[in-house]
Design an enzyme around this catalytic site. Sequence first.
Site, PDB file in Angstrom:
ATOM      1  N   THR A 170     -85.885 -47.126 -29.097  1.00 11.20           N
ATOM      2  CA  THR A 170     -86.605 -46.107 -30.088  1.00 11.20           C
ATOM      3  C   THR A 170     -86.598 -47.729 -30.953  1.00 11.20           C
ATOM      4  O   THR A 170     -85.946 -48.424 -31.132  1.00 11.20           O
ATOM      5  CB  THR A 170     -85.563 -45.226 -30.328  1.00 11.20           C
ATOM      6  OG1 THR A 170     -84.398 -44.679 -31.421  1.00 11.20           O
ATOM      7  CG2 THR A 170     -85.409 -44.417 -29.674  1.00 11.20           C
ATOM      8  N   TYR A 228     -63.656 -39.505 -14.857  1.00 14.03           N
ATOM      9  CA  TYR A 228     -64.838 -39.018 -14.909  1.00 14.03           C
ATOM     10  C   TYR A 228     -64.878 -37.824 -14.307  1.00 14.03           C
ATOM     11  O   TYR A 228     -64.845 -37.733 -12.416  1.00 14.03           O
ATOM     12  CB  TYR A 228     -66.263 -40.134 -13.788  1.00 14.03           C
ATOM     13  CG  TYR A 228     -66.769 -41.353 -14.654  1.00 14.03           C
ATOM     14  CD1 TYR A 228     -65.984 -41.681 -15.741  1.00 14.03           C
ATOM     15  CD2 TYR A 228     -67.542 -42.380 -13.866  1.00 14.03           C
ATOM     16  CE1 TYR A 228     -66.331 -42.645 -16.700  1.00 14.03           C
ATOM     17  CE2 TYR A 228     -66.998 -43.507 -14.688  1.00 14.03           C
ATOM     18  CZ  TYR A 228     -66.415 -43.655 -15.711  1.00 14.03           C
ATOM     19  OH  TYR A 228     -67.585 -45.159 -15.680  1.00 14.03           O
ATOM     20  N   GLY A 268     -79.676 -44.124 -23.584  1.00 18.18           N
ATOM     21  CA  GLY A 268     -81.153 -44.293 -24.563  1.00 18.18           C
ATOM     22  C   GLY A 268     -81.509 -43.962 -25.774  1.00 18.18           C
ATOM     23  O   GLY A 268     -82.687 -43.403 -25.847  1.00 18.18           O
ATOM     24  N   PHE A 317     -73.207 -48.928 -19.987  1.00 19.68           N
ATOM     25  CA  PHE A 317     -75.213 -48.507 -21.582  1.00 19.68           C
ATOM     26  C   PHE A 317     -75.487 -49.546 -21.037  1.00 19.68           C
ATOM     27  O   PHE A 317     -76.526 -49.968 -22.594  1.00 19.68           O
ATOM     28  CB  PHE A 317     -74.770 -48.527 -22.822  1.00 19.68           C
ATOM     29  CG  PHE A 317     -73.507 -47.151 -23.495  1.00 19.68           C
ATOM     30  CD1 PHE A 317     -73.669 -45.840 -22.263  1.00 19.68           C
ATOM     31  CD2 PHE A 317     -72.943 -47.025 -24.017  1.00 19.68           C
ATOM     32  CE1 PHE A 317     -72.631 -45.087 -22.747  1.00 19.68           C
ATOM     33  CE2 PHE A 317     -72.298 -45.503 -25.022  1.00 19.68           C
ATOM     34  CZ  PHE A 317     -71.569 -44.819 -23.368  1.00 19.68           C
ATOM     35  N   PRO A 318     -76.421 -49.341 -20.028  1.00 20.00           N
ATOM     36  CA  PRO A 318     -77.102 -50.598 -19.762  1.00 20.00           C
ATOM     37  C   PRO A 318     -78.779 -50.209 -20.642  1.00 20.00           C
ATOM     38  O   PRO A 318     -79.982 -50.935 -20.794  1.00 20.00           O
ATOM     39  CB  PRO A 318     -76.730 -50.997 -18.326  1.00 20.00           C
ATOM     40  CG  PRO A 318     -76.566 -49.783 -17.845  1.00 20.00           C
ATOM     41  CD  PRO A 318     -75.822 -49.560 -18.820  1.00 20.00           C
ATOM     42  N   LEU A 319     -78.822 -49.000 -21.292  1.00 21.28           N
ATOM     43  CA  LEU A 319     -79.945 -48.771 -21.162  1.00 21.28           C
ATOM     44  C   LEU A 319     -79.232 -47.765 -22.599  1.00 21.28           C
ATOM     45  O   LEU A 319     -80.382 -47.264 -23.407  1.00 21.28           O
ATOM     46  CB  LEU A 319     -80.519 -47.052 -20.135  1.00 21.28           C
ATOM     47  CG  LEU A 319     -80.929 -47.904 -18.655  1.00 21.28           C
ATOM     48  CD1 LEU A 319     -81.073 -46.756 -17.982  1.00 21.28           C
ATOM     49  CD2 LEU A 319     -81.603 -48.819 -18.825  1.00 21.28           C
TER      50      LEU A 319
END
Length: 283
Positions: free
Chosen positions: A213, A60, A210, A205-207
């Site tokens: 949708t 990172y 993004g 990527f717990p969300l």
Amino acid sequence: MTVETFPLGGRRSVRRLGLGTAQLTGPGYWGPRGDPSDARAVLRRAVERGVTLIDTADNYGPGLAEELIAEALRPYPDDLVIAAKGGVVRTSDSAWHIEGRPERLREMCEAGLRRPRTETIGLYQLHRLDPEVPMAEQLGALDELRQAGKIEHIGLDSVGAGQVEQALGLTTIASVQNRFNLLDRESQAVLALCEAHSLAFLPWFPLANGALTGDAAAAIGRIADRHGATRGQIALAWLLHRSPALCPTPGTGSLRHLDENLDAVRVRLSEEELTELEGLETS
């Protein structure tokens, strides 16, 4: 009621909702992202709010996220666990390769001690298994580092159930980090293994990066409205309800978004809501 902590490695208790540091770096996890003082402020606020698990990686930045952690948080609180990663080499914002040779893993770990300026890494995760190197050699190198006191616990990243079982036959594993969220549950077999063996499962990527949708987002939105919450908070609350082994570490470079994420622990989903979320169509 959800349990707020997890005994990492059977010993160190960490708050299950932590912080990821990838979003503290630039696009493609390459270079800086804006003013570094903003990133340091996010890290400090997270700890002030009780976060005890911070997930990072040597690629990172590369190296930048680990340096920001040191600048913001040293001297480290006794209960803070920095979950670092090694085994992937980045050469640009879109180019990387896996490197699991024992000598390279040892070099990466040593660099991972220097950048955050710590004597021991609380959790060192093999970022990817190298298909060109026997698993026993890769985990053997990490085991030697653990015996030398350089790392406390060993974790795996992006592995299948069979690989987890193989690794458990070779050494002691404390965690697995795979993609898992409301809309992507391909790693359910791995989660079941984590539950059976008391391993932490850090969903990346717990969300859904993004992507909450479409029709699924509408259902999530209805539940969010009932709680006066955001869709992201519902997605995190679902993870916390879904399994006591799940320890999400959502990343952000925004103080507002950090507070929003951490407030997800206040959301108490009903059995009916959990059933509705469980039934959402996934990828």
